[in-house]
Design a protein around this motif. Structure first.
Motif, short mmCIF file in Angstrom:
data_model
loop_
_atom_site.label_atom_id
_atom_site.label_comp_id
_atom_site.label_asym_id
_atom_site.label_seq_id
_atom_site.Cartn_x
_atom_site.Cartn_y
_atom_site.Cartn_z
N LEU A 603 21.97 55.41 3.61
CA LEU A 603 21.51 56.36 3.86
C LEU A 603 19.74 56.55 3.39
O LEU A 603 18.99 57.32 3.86
CB LEU A 603 22.21 57.79 3.48
CG LEU A 603 23.68 57.92 3.75
CD1 LEU A 603 24.34 58.86 3.25
CD2 LEU A 603 23.61 58.25 5.31
N GLU A 604 19.96 55.80 2.48
CA GLU A 604 18.34 55.60 1.79
C GLU A 604 18.51 54.40 0.89
O GLU A 604 19.57 53.75 0.35
CB GLU A 604 18.16 56.66 0.93
CG GLU A 604 18.68 56.89 -0.35
CD GLU A 604 18.37 57.84 -1.31
OE1 GLU A 604 17.43 57.84 -1.66
OE2 GLU A 604 19.09 59.02 -1.32
N GLY A 605 17.40 53.42 0.76
CA GLY A 605 17.32 52.25 0.05
C GLY A 605 18.02 51.11 0.81
O GLY A 605 18.60 51.14 2.00
N GLU A 606 18.37 50.16 -0.05
CA GLU A 606 19.37 49.10 0.48
C GLU A 606 19.82 48.18 -0.86
O GLU A 606 19.54 48.53 -2.00
CB GLU A 606 18.58 48.04 1.23
CG GLU A 606 17.46 47.48 0.47
CD GLU A 606 16.78 46.55 1.17
OE1 GLU A 606 15.90 45.80 0.51
OE2 GLU A 606 16.64 46.37 2.50
N ALA A 607 21.04 47.75 -0.65
CA ALA A 607 21.78 47.11 -1.58
C ALA A 607 22.60 45.80 -1.28
O ALA A 607 22.46 45.64 0.02
CB ALA A 607 22.96 47.94 -2.29
N ASP A 608 22.95 44.87 -2.10
CA ASP A 608 23.52 43.86 -1.76
C ASP A 608 25.24 44.08 -1.61
O ASP A 608 25.66 44.83 -2.25
CB ASP A 608 23.41 42.74 -2.72
CG ASP A 608 22.22 41.94 -2.77
OD1 ASP A 608 21.38 42.22 -1.84
OD2 ASP A 608 21.77 41.54 -3.93
N VAL A 609 25.89 43.56 -0.60
CA VAL A 609 27.34 43.96 -0.45
C VAL A 609 28.06 42.76 -0.28
O VAL A 609 27.70 41.72 0.33
CB VAL A 609 27.39 44.78 1.00
CG1 VAL A 609 28.73 45.18 1.14
CG2 VAL A 609 26.51 46.09 0.91
N PHE A 610 29.23 42.78 -1.05
CA PHE A 610 30.02 41.55 -1.07
C PHE A 610 31.55 41.95 -0.56
O PHE A 610 31.91 42.92 -1.09
CB PHE A 610 30.13 41.00 -2.51
CG PHE A 610 28.62 40.55 -2.85
CD1 PHE A 610 28.36 39.16 -2.89
CD2 PHE A 610 27.93 41.29 -3.38
CE1 PHE A 610 27.00 38.77 -3.25
CE2 PHE A 610 26.52 41.01 -3.78
CZ PHE A 610 26.39 39.75 -3.79
N VAL A 611 32.19 41.01 0.09
CA VAL A 611 33.65 41.08 0.51
C VAL A 611 34.41 40.14 -0.05
O VAL A 611 34.08 38.96 0.26
CB VAL A 611 33.89 41.63 1.92
CG1 VAL A 611 35.32 41.47 2.29
CG2 VAL A 611 33.04 42.83 2.57
N ASP A 612 35.14 40.11 -1.05
CA ASP A 612 35.95 39.21 -1.56
C ASP A 612 34.96 37.94 -2.10
O ASP A 612 35.22 36.79 -2.01
CB ASP A 612 37.03 38.47 -0.63
CG ASP A 612 38.07 39.35 -0.26
OD1 ASP A 612 38.41 40.40 -1.07
OD2 ASP A 612 38.60 39.29 0.83
N GLY A 613 33.82 38.58 -2.88
CA GLY A 613 32.90 37.85 -3.45
C GLY A 613 32.07 37.20 -2.62
O GLY A 613 30.92 36.48 -3.02
N GLU A 614 32.12 37.38 -1.06
CA GLU A 614 31.13 36.54 -0.14
C GLU A 614 30.25 37.76 0.22
O GLU A 614 30.51 38.90 0.57
CB GLU A 614 31.91 36.06 1.03
CG GLU A 614 30.75 35.64 2.04
CD GLU A 614 31.44 35.32 3.35
OE1 GLU A 614 31.02 34.64 4.17
OE2 GLU A 614 32.83 35.41 3.44
N GLN A 615 28.78 37.45 0.18
CA GLN A 615 27.67 38.46 0.46
C GLN A 615 27.72 38.69 1.96
O GLN A 615 27.95 37.79 2.76
CB GLN A 615 26.28 38.15 0.00
CG GLN A 615 25.39 39.26 0.35
CD GLN A 615 24.08 38.91 -0.32
OE1 GLN A 615 23.81 37.81 -1.17
NE2 GLN A 615 23.04 39.64 -0.32
N ILE A 616 27.82 39.79 2.40
CA ILE A 616 27.69 40.17 4.01
C ILE A 616 26.60 41.06 4.35
O ILE A 616 26.01 41.68 3.50
CB ILE A 616 29.02 40.86 4.45
CG1 ILE A 616 29.28 42.19 3.79
CG2 ILE A 616 30.27 39.90 4.03
CD1 ILE A 616 30.25 43.01 4.50
N ASP A 617 26.31 41.21 5.36
CA ASP A 617 25.31 42.01 5.98
C ASP A 617 26.16 43.12 6.52
O ASP A 617 27.04 43.08 7.57
CB ASP A 617 24.36 41.68 7.01
CG ASP A 617 23.53 42.58 7.68
OD1 ASP A 617 23.49 43.79 7.29
OD2 ASP A 617 22.37 42.14 8.42
N PRO A 618 26.27 44.35 5.87
CA PRO A 618 27.00 45.36 6.39
C PRO A 618 27.16 46.21 7.46
O PRO A 618 27.46 46.87 7.95
CB PRO A 618 27.18 46.50 4.98
CG PRO A 618 25.75 46.38 4.48
CD PRO A 618 25.37 44.75 4.72
N THR A 619 25.61 45.91 7.95
CA THR A 619 25.25 46.42 9.35
C THR A 619 25.86 45.73 10.47
O THR A 619 25.77 46.22 11.58
CB THR A 619 23.79 46.56 9.43
OG1 THR A 619 23.14 45.37 9.37
CG2 THR A 619 23.21 47.46 8.34
#
Length: 785
Positions: A603-619
């Motif tokens: 909704l604002e800004g951006e962050a790093d997202v990880f699923v089970d330790g693997e970085q993903i692009d949540p979009t």
């Protein structure tokens, strides 16, 4: 909270005579309030006693019928819809001033559907009581009020008898550096304001010197402000004093109490809070201040007969990116107020100069102030940590108790304030001198989490599987020696040792307490809550800050749980969705979940997202190709971006650019990918599998269905799992195709109806006669469907 939204839990204890959190609203419309006080619970909807009203003659709203309603403790004669009842334009194209003015009458609550609402004029509330505005969106930004470009608009102007409420809306000051919106919401009978935000760029002070005027004019009344946000999207224009716009301000007329809690105020171009002149009191609870100019927390103790100003559980950060004079300025506008109390305050100061991290200037004329359980890190080499100038009040001592002071900054000066003392605290500041403060039990260096120099207790939840929780204590060393004992209480069961494993009888949320002891016999304790379930959720999601304020929202397809100790009270988590904030790189919100992430939005800004330790692009979307028990070879291509989900792809699968080929077999076997864009092509080279996108089954391939006559008139009805379309030159006028079904007739063997469809062939019924059925050229046993 913080620029990183750390967990600053406000202290719930109330000092006798310091905070009473009470209010009273009178039954009359314009006379001074005289009702009795009633206690207010923290974070409640206040249950304030609203005016019981004499029905007013309503001219502008005479054609609108509505029942009397009590909302946020205020009794309204009518509730009206801004668009349906008042005809306001929710697109921001046409001004709403005339309609707003027509409804600006005593006893009215206006509800605004999601949209943008343009204002060109100021709106005065001087003669209006029991009035409110409420946004109907799911988020405060769903309803936004905009000033006309280049204008400074008073959404509320002049103050009035009250009470008033404003809830779940935003005020967008645009990005043009000149447009502005402010609320003069001073009142006799108090206000309740909740979940509002200032967006855009606050300009210089060219009309109004504040964003929010919050005076409570009656000594017995209370103004409540919860979840107030500013500067999370854009900073204010930088200003030289006094050209900035103070954010939260009360003046000489303030006589009651104003409470600001659970809020975040960032990068204002004048004082974030300024309540210094009036005899009324200020209560701050769990408020975050980041890089505000002039001062961040600025108030005086007031001169109330039963209350004194206080701040509890607040966080202040100043990094030098703006000119901040101090983190805390205790200021009485030379009125001689004394006795302000500060508890559990955390300050991070890295600016090179300033009046003092904590300042009591002589021209402010403030007497005594007390600081308990505070943590101050001062890396401003030219900045005093505490700078308390001489003043005239006899009651002028500065007390610092059970506090921690670290950093490379300068020290402590209490001028001639007799009785000033630093007590039971830790000072790890090699450049700090202590002038005119007495010291009692103050350690020099080795500051830990427990500021008396003893051990620091913390709990880490290392694993949760099927009602079992694994816990570990901090492997830390205090200033004097090692931790020698770990004593646990896990839901009434006692354990000793650094690590603990405990299995619970049923799912729920349980209390865990750890007490640690060092080799000198000093102890520290901490308590946390742990949620456990009968079936542990399989996947781990981490949203990690990148140094900017970021608000996120996401949903999963099955079940979601927060990881204990990572979620703050301003984060909102349901069984399948969550909204929250992260900021600093050291700050993560963590969850476990089952199913798929079906939506994710910043909704604002951006962050790093990880699923089970693997970085993903949540979009990106998650594509799953799930085996059904037969060997299946697939091939597909997407239009924009493709990457495999770690651990799901085998060596015989091939992923290259935006295309992939591979195999799945058993029902428990899936190949998974992150994809962006459309599925440009998809083909099963052998066998069949199920395909899911964000947890929803899709049918990326088409099959051909052929129904061939056998010599007798036959009426059929078929149904598929996806969609079905007829091959036009094979169908007659009496055949019917719609959505996932088709009905028609065939007769002899030369008579064929053909269709393409997605999904499975789920039903074939012969209403009359019989025919042959083929899918992709292979005969189908209708009785087996």
């Amino acid at each position: 909270m913080a620029d990183r939204y750390d967990d600053h839990t406000p202290c719930d204890e109330t000092e006798s005579g310091t905070k009473d959190n009470t209010t009273s609203f009178s039954d009359g419309e314009n006379e001074d309030p005289t009702g009795s006080n009633s206690d207010l619970q923290r974070r409640s909807l206040l249950k304030l006693i609203g005016s019981t009203s004499v029905a007013a003659a309503v001219s502008g709203l005479s054609g609108i019928a509505s029942a009397e309603t009590t909302y946020n403790g205020i009794t309204f004669d009518r509730v009206v819809d801004a668009v349906d009842d008042l005809g306001m334009d929710p697109t921001g194209s046409e001004p709403i001033d005339a309609a707003f003015e027509s409804a600006l009458e005593t006893g009215t609550l206006i509800e605004f559907p999601p949209g943008e609402y343009l204002l060109e004029d100021d709106h005065y509330i001087s003669d209006v009581s029991r009035f409110g505005v409420r946004g109907l969106g799911n988020h405060r930004r769903d309803v936004q009020f905009l000033p006309a470009k280049g204008s400074a608009i008073g959404f509320f102007e002049g103050g009035g008898p009250g009470p008033y409420t404003v809830e779940n809306v935003s005020f967008n000051e645009r990005d043009d550096e000149v447009s502005m919106m402010y609320l003069d919401i001073r009142s006799n009978k108090g206000v309740y304001v909740n979940n509002i935000e200032f967006l855009g760029v606050t300009p210089l002070d060219d009309k109004n010197g504040h964003s929010l005027a919050v005076d409570v004019w009656d000594q017995d009344a209370v103004g409540i402000w919860e979840n107030v946000y500013a500067g999370l999207d854009k900073p204010a224009v930088k200003a030289d004093y006094p050209d900035g716009v103070a954010f939260f301000r009360a003046g000489v007329g303030h006589e009651g109490e104003v409470i600001l809690r659970d809020s975040a105020i960032h990068e204002r171009n004048s004082a974030a809070t300024r309540l210094t002149a009036g005899p009324g009191v200020t209560t701050l609870e769990n408020v975050e201040f980041v890089n505000n100019q002039n001062a961040n927390i600025r108030f005086g103790a007031g001169n109330h007969p039963s209350k004194v100003s206080s701040a509890t559980g607040c966080y202040v950060k100043v990094d030098g990116s703006r000119h901040s004079g101090d983190a805390i300025r205790v200021d009485a506008s030379d009125n001689g107020y004394a006795g302000a109390v500060f508890r559990d305050i955390e300050i991070e100061w890295t600016k090179e100069a300033g009046r003092g991290v904590i300042a009591l200037p002589d021209w402010g004329g403030h007497g005594s102030a007390e600081f308990y359980d505070c943590t101050v890190h001062n890396d401003g080499e030219k900045t005093l940590t505490v700078n308390a100038d001489s003043v005239s009040p006899d009651d002028d001592a500065v007390v610092l108790e059970n506090c921690s002071f670290t950093g490379s900054g300068r020290g402590f000066d209490a001028a001639d304030r007799d009785g000033s003392v630093i007590r039971d605290s830790c000072i790890d500041m090699p450049n700090a001198s202590i002038e005119t403060f007495d010291t009692e039990n103050v350690s020099n260096g080795g500051c830990g989490g427990n500021t008396n120099g003893g051990p620091s207790a913390s709990i880490t939840v290392t694993d949760k599987t099927d009602l079992t929780v694994e816990l570990s204590g901090a492997d830390s060393t205090d200033s004097d020696g090692d931790i020698v004992a770990y004593d646990w209480d896990v839901n009434g069961s006692s354990y000793q040792g650094k690590s603990v494993s405990h299995t619970f009888d049923s799912e729920g949320t349980y209390s865990v307490t750890l007490v640690v002891e060092d080799d000198d016999g000093a102890t520290d304790s901490t308590t946390t809550e742990v949620s456990v379930s009968e079936t542990a959720l399989e996947k781990h999601l981490e949203i990690r800050g990148t140094g900017i304020t970021t608000e996120y929202a996401f949903e999963v397809s099955e079940q979601l749980q927060p990881v204990s100790g990572t979620i703050e009270e301003w984060d909102d988590v349901t069984e399948t969705s969550a909204m929250g904030y992260v900021t600093e790189t050291s700050h993560s919100d963590e969850f476990t979940f089952d199913g798929e992430i079906t939506s994710f939005e910043f909704l604002e800004g951006e962050a790093d997202v990880f699923v089970d330790g693997e970085q993903i692009d949540p979009t990106m979307d998650r594509l799953e190709i799930r085996g059904t028990g037969t060997t299946t070879e697939y091939a597909f291509e997407v239009s924009e971006q493709l990457q495999p989900v770690s651990g799901t792809i085998e060596k015989w699968d091939d992923v290259s650019g935006t295309s992939a080929t591979g195999y799945v077999t058993e029902t428990g076997h899936s190949d998974e990918f992150w994809i962006e864009g459309e599925i440009a092509s998809f083909e099963f080279l052998e066998g069949r599998a199920e395909v899911y996108r964000n947890g929803d089954r899709i049918y990326p391939t088409e099959s051909t269905l052929t129904i061939q006559g056998t010599g007798t008139p036959t009426e059929y009805a078929v149904e598929v799992g996806g969609e079905i379309e007829g091959v036009s030159d094979t169908l007659e006028g009496w055949d019917d195709v719609s959505g996932d079904t088709a009905n028609g007739w065939v007769t002899n063997s030369s008579h064929v109806d053909e269709f393409t469809f997605t999904g499975e062939l789920t039903s074939v019924e012969f209403l009359q006669g019989e025919a042959d059925v083929f899918v992709d050229g292979e005969a189908v046993d209708v009785s087996a469907i």
